[in-house]
Design a protein around this motif. Structure first.
Motif: not given
Length: 69
Positions: A3-14, A32-39, A56-59
């Protein structure tokens, strides 16, 4: 993935999406900002344990399965 690794991945993607949005034309930056809000929402859902798998689709495109704590 833990879970912590998944959250870190989401934060980096955002962060990457928001940084990329600063360099794009306004219509694309808005997307892109809307996608960041989704993240952001996804991050809270993963943290709360409401989501145990996501894509995740980005990057790059990847599927993530969150392991049980």
């Amino acid at each position: 993935m833990s879970r912590p690794s998944a959250i870190a991945l989401i934060v980096r993607s955002r962060k990457a999406l928001l940084a990329d949005a600063d360099e794009r034309p306004s219509d694309e930056a808005e997307r892109l900002r809307a996608a960041a809000d989704d993240l952001t929402r996804l991050m809270f859902d993963v943290r709360a344990g409401r989501v145990s798998a996501f894509e995740l689709n980005e990057p790059t495109r990847m599927q993530v399965v969150v392991s049980a704590d």
